[in-house]
Design an enzyme around this catalytic site. Structure first.
Site, mmCIF file in Angstrom:
data_model
loop_
_atom_site.group_PDB
_atom_site.id
_atom_site.type_symbol
_atom_site.label_atom_id
_atom_site.label_comp_id
_atom_site.label_asym_id
_atom_site.label_seq_id
_atom_site.Cartn_x
_atom_site.Cartn_y
_atom_site.Cartn_z
ATOM 1 N N ASP A 70 -1.725 -11.108 40.851
ATOM 2 C CA ASP A 70 -2.027 -10.096 40.221
ATOM 3 C C ASP A 70 -1.835 -8.856 41.052
ATOM 4 O O ASP A 70 -2.527 -8.361 41.875
ATOM 5 C CB ASP A 70 -3.418 -10.221 40.042
ATOM 6 C CG ASP A 70 -4.315 -9.077 39.234
ATOM 7 O OD1 ASP A 70 -3.645 -8.189 38.881
ATOM 8 O OD2 ASP A 70 -5.441 -9.294 38.985
ATOM 9 N N LYS B 163 0.382 1.704 40.908
ATOM 10 C CA LYS B 163 1.142 1.067 39.772
ATOM 11 C C LYS B 163 1.127 1.988 38.669
ATOM 12 O O LYS B 163 1.863 1.748 37.720
ATOM 13 C CB LYS B 163 -0.103 0.041 39.377
ATOM 14 C CG LYS B 163 0.321 -1.149 38.184
ATOM 15 C CD LYS B 163 -0.799 -2.217 38.357
ATOM 16 C CE LYS B 163 -0.583 -2.896 36.799
ATOM 17 N NZ LYS B 163 -1.777 -4.006 36.831
ATOM 18 N N GLU C 51 -1.143 -9.775 31.793
ATOM 19 C CA GLU C 51 -2.395 -9.963 32.381
ATOM 20 C C GLU C 51 -3.430 -10.687 31.320
ATOM 21 O O GLU C 51 -3.857 -11.756 31.671
ATOM 22 C CB GLU C 51 -3.101 -8.534 32.742
ATOM 23 C CG GLU C 51 -2.400 -8.296 34.151
ATOM 24 C CD GLU C 51 -2.492 -6.595 34.504
ATOM 25 O OE1 GLU C 51 -3.399 -5.991 33.679
ATOM 26 O OE2 GLU C 51 -2.017 -6.106 35.316
ATOM 27 N N ASP D 287 -11.168 -6.479 28.932
ATOM 28 C CA ASP D 287 -11.236 -6.161 30.421
ATOM 29 C C ASP D 287 -11.729 -4.913 31.004
ATOM 30 O O ASP D 287 -10.974 -3.853 30.785
ATOM 31 C CB ASP D 287 -9.565 -6.489 30.883
ATOM 32 C CG ASP D 287 -9.104 -6.203 32.343
ATOM 33 O OD1 ASP D 287 -9.999 -5.657 32.922
ATOM 34 O OD2 ASP D 287 -7.986 -6.276 32.644
#
Ligand code: AMP
Length: 627
Positions: A25, A87, A186, A214
């Site tokens: 992850d 990211k 994800e 999330d």
């Protein structure tokens, strides 16, 4: 005598040897690596037993000095060389960096290929290089624990990542010497961790709709997935990239400031202390009903109910985003079959309760919400390297936005639809618009809107050397091929002559996650307007074709085949058509006038046909003509 064993060519001499496969992850703030051991997924911790690896890399003049917790310690003393939240820059172009760069403290530069880089004391480094350092560290951790080289890894990416961002993630892994088995969305990974893909279906439709909620420290993502025949499709994604647990901390810190009479302006130190107290208070309230605080010689009590008043508005914002995503996916809350919770902030009972209320379902939250994505990825990696022969989990990657071609009138013709699994190849035939047309311009676009101007232009190329033919007779086959890495190849071929032209469309580093989400949302919210515009454009193209053909025919044969009043009548209907074509926005009105012109010109067309047959037959005997 013992017999010597010889294995089949290409087969392992020890077929039951387990391969070292991991799920990674790669997060904005923290990253994790997990594997499957004795049938269960486990996180691989570092030597100090810590599961997480802060996604931070520190550079010094010789190169990378450290990655993770150690690197994060340089944050305040050496911010320009301590790279975090990278990211967000992965797969982004210069234009994106201009907007994103403001919120990041780094200095940027661009290399010859246009890829933005960050200036450090070591020199300019690309987001791909920085991410590869994080991945290398995690792979090293895994190899140490597993006692051998990695055979492959599944790496997770946000569902809204476009081709460029996915490609950049893959490049980072390759740079780190990791074999990427697959990139996995994800939310899909979270659903897999709960085994939702393996559950028996009990309804006829053989499909299941899953919402993955999330809520982390700084971001909120909602994804609506549809699972059908082993393929997870992303129906909609949404959220807020600036909403998360940190905002709850700020709300509680503000309450503390008021209760403690600290005034409006606090210094940096006071602010940090208040935020830390707020965060630990919030986390404690996930377990206890109230927390007693002794701070600045004052005793304060914060109850759960009181905290709810401070944060309910923020939770409500996440629910609004969920509703929007359901609208985009064209589904109602009661058609969601499962809700999965991901991210540290979903540990708050209030968040779980509100989510449960919205969907009318008990959300899945038994797996640690910080680890669930890595665990799902590990499960998938285990299957992909062949360790788990009993699982028949075939998960496929999909194209996030449709790939199409520009047709007459600036319209998009979709060739490969969004959510199509890759690799995929599709072809469609097109034809020429004008008589004698010898070249065709191919414009490759990506997006789900009807008009080219609302989509993203990927490439343009020309097919030349088409033999001159009457409009509509040439057959141009345009083929789109997307390989397993998401790279698009387009070729165009004129079928009668075999003339061919092709282009490889390399993902350009430019489509941001917000853009892609926006493009999807736009395609949903503009669907009706777009259809109307599409219908209008189609009628306009038809009108243009009719006007052009009939005017040419009148010029050639009008005088000889029509009398004065017929000619005038046809002219009037044509003028009316031209007038409407340029002025009306009602496609039905235009279609009606096209029909009128069609009817008015029927007789003229018939006479032209007769005349051309007569001309063709002139001088031939009946036998010749019938041959
Ligand atoms: P993530 O980005 O997924 O690591 O989530 C981090 C956020 O989760 C931070 O805002 C934490 O304060 C929050 N968090 C972690 N554990 C808890 C908890 N037990 N109760 C409330 N919030 C938590």
């Amino acid at each position: 005598m013992a017999l010597l064993q010889i294995s089949e060519p290409g087969q392992s001499p020890q077929p039951h040897q387990r391969k070292n496969a991991v799920g990674i992850d790669l997060g904005t703030t923290n990253s994790l690596v997990a594997t499957v051991r004795s049938g269960s997924e486990v996180i691989l911790p570092d030597e100090q037993g810590r599961d997480l690896l802060p996604s931070v890399v520190h550079y010094e003049s010789e190169g990378v000095s450290c990655v993770g917790y150690e690197a994060a310690e340089h944050n305040s003393s050496d911010p320009l060389n301590t790279l975090s939240s990278i990211k967000r820059l992965l797969g982004r172009g210069v234009a994106d960096i201009k907007t994103l760069g403001d919120s990041l403290p780094y200095e940027f530069t661009t290399d010859d290929g246009g890829m933005p880089k960050i200036n450090t004391v070591h020199g300019a480094v690309s987001p791909i290089q920085v991410s590869s350092e994080i991945l290398r560290k995690l792979a090293g951790r895994a190899e140490l624990t597993l006692g051998g080289m990695l055979d492959g890894a599944v790496i997770t990416v946000p569902a809204y990542f476009d081709d460029a961002q996915r490609q950049a993630t893959k490049d980072a892994a390759t740079l780190a010497g990791i074999k990427v088995l697959r990139l996995l969305n994800e939310p899909t990974a979270a659903a897999i961790a709960y085994g939702l893909d393996a559950e028996e279906f009990d309804d006829e439709s053989q499909q299941r709709t899953i919402a993955v909620y999330d809520l982390g420290g700084g971001t909120f993502d909602i994804s609506i997935l549809r699972l059908s025949k082993g393929v997870f499709e992303v129906l909609a994604t949404g959220g807020n990239s600036a909403l998360g647990g940190d905002d709850f901390d700020h709300a509680i810190a503000n309450w503390l400031r008021t209760e403690l009479d600290m005034g409006e302006t606090l210094n940096v130190y006071e602010q940090r202390v208040l935020l830390e107290v707020a965060k630990s208070t919030k986390e404690e309230l996930s377990i206890n009903n109230q927390v007693e605080l002794d701070i600045l010689d004052t005793r304060l009590v914060l109850t759960r109910d009181c905290m709810h008043q401070l944060i309910d508005d923020l939770i409500e914002q996440t629910l609004t985003a969920c509703k929007r995503s359901m609208r985009d996916a064209n589904i109602k809350a009661d058609s969601i079959d499962e809700v999965v919770l991901v991210g540290g902030s979903t540990r708050m009972p209030r968040v779980a309760a509100k989510v449960s209320e919205l969907f009318g379902l008990e959300p899945k939250c038994t797996i640690d919400p910080d680890l669930v994505v890595a665990m799902g990825a590990a499960k998938q990696a285990d299957v992909l390297v062949g360790n788990n022969s009993t699982a028949d989990m075939l998960l496929l990657d999909v194209i996030p936005l449709s790939l199409g071609i520009e047709t007459m009138g600036g319209l998009t013709e979709k060739i490969i639809h969004r959510n199509t699994t890759i690799p995929v190849a599709k072809a469609q035939e097109f034809t020429t618009f004008k008589d004698g047309q010898t070249a065709m311009s191919i414009h490759v676009v990506q997006g789900d809107r009807e008009l080219v101007s609302d989509c993203r232009s990927l490439a343009r190329f020309e097919l030349r050397g088409i033999p001159p033919m009457v409009a509509g007779s040439a057959k141009i086959q345009v083929s789109y091929q997307v390989d397993a890495d998401g790279l698009l190849n387009v070729s165009a071929r004129e079928l009668s002559s075999g003339v061919e032209s092709r282009i490889e469309v390399k993902p350009s580093y430019g489509l941001s996650d917000t853009e892609i989400t926006q493009m999807l949302q736009d395609s949903f919210s503009h669907a009706r307007d777009d259809m109307r515009l599409r219908a209008l454009r189609e009628q306009q193209v038809e009108a243009d074709r009719m006007l052009e053909d009939l005017r040419a025919a009148i010029e050639k044969d009008g005088q000889s085949l029509l009398d004065e009043s017929e000619l005038q009548c046809l002219q009037v209907t044509l003028d009316e058509l031209k007038q409407l074509r340029d002025n009306t926005d009602d496609h039905r009105q235009l279609a009606a006038q096209i029909e009128v012109v069609g009817k008015t010109s029927e007789e003229f067309a018939a006479r032209r046909m007769d005349a051309s047959i007569k001309q063709a037959l002139a001088g031939l005997s009946l036998d010749d003509a019938l041959k």
